[in-house]
Design an enzyme around this catalytic site. Structure first.
Site, short mmCIF file in Angstrom:
data_model
loop_
_atom_site.label_atom_id
_atom_site.label_comp_id
_atom_site.label_asym_id
_atom_site.label_seq_id
_atom_site.Cartn_x
_atom_site.Cartn_y
_atom_site.Cartn_z
N ARG A 92 0.84 -1.21 0.00
CA ARG A 92 0.00 0.00 0.00
C ARG A 92 0.87 1.25 0.00
NH1 ARG A 92 -5.52 0.20 3.11
NH2 ARG A 92 -6.53 -1.42 1.94
N ASP A 152 -18.15 3.59 2.47
CA ASP A 152 -18.20 2.51 3.48
C ASP A 152 -19.48 2.63 4.32
OD1 ASP A 152 -14.90 1.93 3.43
OD2 ASP A 152 -15.55 3.98 3.09
N ARG A 155 -22.32 1.25 2.43
CA ARG A 155 -22.30 -0.23 2.51
C ARG A 155 -22.89 -0.70 3.84
NH1 ARG A 155 -16.16 -0.23 0.12
NH2 ARG A 155 -16.69 -0.59 -2.05
N HIS A 179 -10.29 5.38 5.63
CA HIS A 179 -10.96 4.60 4.58
C HIS A 179 -10.03 3.42 4.30
CE1 HIS A 179 -12.92 3.37 0.91
NE2 HIS A 179 -11.83 3.57 0.21
P1 NAD Z 1 -8.26 3.01 -13.34
O1 NAD Z 1 -6.92 2.43 -13.54
O2 NAD Z 1 -9.44 2.41 -14.03
O3 NAD Z 1 -8.23 4.56 -13.73
C1 NAD Z 1 -7.20 5.43 -13.36
C2 NAD Z 1 -7.08 6.45 -14.46
O4 NAD Z 1 -6.13 7.44 -14.04
C3 NAD Z 1 -6.56 5.87 -15.80
O5 NAD Z 1 -7.47 6.14 -16.85
C4 NAD Z 1 -5.21 6.59 -16.01
O6 NAD Z 1 -4.94 6.88 -17.36
C5 NAD Z 1 -5.44 7.87 -15.20
N1 NAD Z 1 -4.21 8.56 -14.81
C6 NAD Z 1 -3.07 8.04 -14.28
N2 NAD Z 1 -2.19 9.03 -14.06
C7 NAD Z 1 -2.78 10.18 -14.43
C8 NAD Z 1 -2.38 11.53 -14.42
N3 NAD Z 1 -1.17 11.90 -14.00
N4 NAD Z 1 -3.23 12.48 -14.89
C9 NAD Z 1 -4.46 12.11 -15.34
N5 NAD Z 1 -4.90 10.85 -15.37
C10 NAD Z 1 -4.07 9.89 -14.92
O7 NAD Z 1 -8.50 3.03 -11.77
P2 NAD Z 1 -9.92 3.17 -11.02
O8 NAD Z 1 -10.51 1.84 -10.79
O9 NAD Z 1 -10.72 4.24 -11.69
O10 NAD Z 1 -9.44 3.68 -9.58
C11 NAD Z 1 -8.90 4.98 -9.44
C12 NAD Z 1 -8.50 5.23 -8.00
O11 NAD Z 1 -9.66 5.30 -7.19
C13 NAD Z 1 -7.61 4.11 -7.40
O12 NAD Z 1 -6.61 4.72 -6.60
C14 NAD Z 1 -8.58 3.35 -6.53
O13 NAD Z 1 -7.93 2.67 -5.48
C15 NAD Z 1 -9.44 4.49 -6.03
N6 NAD Z 1 -10.74 4.13 -5.44
C16 NAD Z 1 -11.10 4.82 -4.34
C17 NAD Z 1 -12.30 4.56 -3.72
C18 NAD Z 1 -12.68 5.33 -2.48
O14 NAD Z 1 -13.70 5.05 -1.84
N7 NAD Z 1 -11.89 6.31 -2.08
C19 NAD Z 1 -13.17 3.58 -4.23
C20 NAD Z 1 -12.77 2.90 -5.40
C21 NAD Z 1 -11.55 3.18 -5.99
#
Ligand code: NAD
Length: 317
Positions: A92, A152, A155, A179
């Site tokens: 992580r 969360d 959920r 989180h």
């Molecule tokens: P994903 O890989 O589908 O999408 C990430 C996107 O970010 C990609 O399209 C990539 O091209 C883009 N990216 C990377 N670097 C970049 C930059 N410098 N500028 C612009 N775009 C950039 O991932 P995802 O499933 O959409 O998840 C995204 C994030 O959200 C992850 O860190 C995931 O852990 C997090 N997440 C958080 C929660 C929450 O409750 N906080 C819930 C679900 C997912």
């Protein structure tokens, strides 16, 4: 402040989470204008087209997007979903370090183009990144927060609603803290309708027990792992949760939500972002609410704070 007319929300990152948030925001009409930005030009163009093709059925909101950051200029709210996901074998902390570097590059350029915006981190680890984004930008802590445990808590409410046979909107319960693995429900304040949770008498079956509540809390903690194991990402529920928070800001609602902002003297905590009940309006987090915690909950809150503090130290903050 006040309700923001002709509001514009910029979603940074057009991956699974960013596009689901855009889709939810379009359907709910959370903002007048929704813009997506991603470094992957092919992807962002395709996603924007796909979303725009459905706008006959979604009301007045418009959606655009590009790999040119200027598309987000003048946004009232910026939601950051861009970043790396955890790969097998990656810790992580390694993931956090990569996403902090992305923020170091992005935050100054985002603030330059939207200097008055409210910023929300969704990218994980979102609590750590909220602190990093606030420190990098120097913006007031009220204007930089993470979506935290809003998802969360949703959920939790769904699971309790199923057990009690009522609507999730009639369950009043929150997950607070990190989180992540050290999050916990604020059971001491939870109720179903007006009834304290331990006094709820279901129409069928036995009343809830403490061990059943513990199992439900564990279920919430494991939820993301289960969804990711099955489909590779969580996207719909975070999309809806994120859109809901966007509305609280752009509609200047004063909604109480468990978002994660940098705390200052809250239960003895400073400089750490954790989700606690907070008033969310056009200024961002306008108030962090004092809640009576039980002795056990107080202990858990400080455990969550220790986890975040340790990550921040190792990342050099
Ligand atoms: P994903 O890989 O589908 O999408 C990430 C996107 O970010 C990609 O399209 C990539 O091209 C883009 N990216 C990377 N670097 C970049 C930059 N410098 N500028 C612009 N775009 C950039 O991932 P995802 O499933 O959409 O998840 C995204 C994030 O959200 C992850 O860190 C995931 O852990 C997090 N997440 C958080 C929660 C929450 O409750 N906080 C819930 C679900 C997912």
């Amino acid at each position: 402040m006040g309700v923001i007319e002709n509001s514009k929300v910029a979603i940074i990152g057009a991956g699974a989470v960013g596009t689901s948030l855009a889709y939810a925001a379009l359907i709910r009409q959370s903002a007048r204008e929704i813009v997506l930005y991603d470094i992957d030009s092919t992807r962002v163009e395709a996603e924007v087209l796909d979303l725009a093709h459905g706008t006959q059925f979604t009301g007045a909101s418009v959606v655009t997007g590009s790999d040119d950051l200027d598309v987000m200029t003048g946004a009232n709210m910026v939601v950051i979903t861009a970043g790396a996901k955890q790969h097998p074998g990656q810790s992580r902390l390694e993931l956090a370090a990569i996403n902090v570097e992305i923020l170091r590059d992005l935050m100054p350029r985002l603030v330059e183009r939207a200097p008055d915006a409210v910023f929300m981190l969704v990218t994980n680890p979102c609590d750590v990144l909220a602190v990093a984004a606030q420190r990098i930008s120097g913006l007031p802590p009220a204007r930089v927060f993470a979506s935290g445990t809003v998802l969360d808590s949703s959920r939790l409410r769904w699971l309790l609603a199923q057990r009690a046979g009522v609507s999730p909107t009639s369950v009043h319960a929150m997950i607070v803290g990190e989180h992540g693995d050290s999050e916990f429900p604020l059971w001491s304040q939870a109720s179903i309708g007006p009834v304290p949770i331990m006094e709820w008498q279901p129409a069928e079956g036995a009343p809830l027990t403490a061990s059943e509540l513990d199992a439900i809390a564990d279920d919430v903690k494991g939820a993301a792992y289960r969804v990711i194991a099955g489909k590779g990402a969580t996207n719909y529920a975070i999309g809806l949760s994120g859109a809901r928070i966007v509305e609280a800001v752009l509609h200047d609602e004063g909604a109480i939500l468990p978002v994660s902002s940098v705390l200052s003297g809250y239960h003895g905590l400073d400089g750490i972002a954790l989700s606690v009940p907070s008033v969310v309006d056009a200024g961002g987090v306008s108030q962090v609410i004092e809640v009576p915690f039980s002795v056990h909950e107080e202990h858990l809150l400080h455990g969550s704070a220790d986890a975040i503090a340790s990550s921040l130290r190792q990342l050099g903050f």
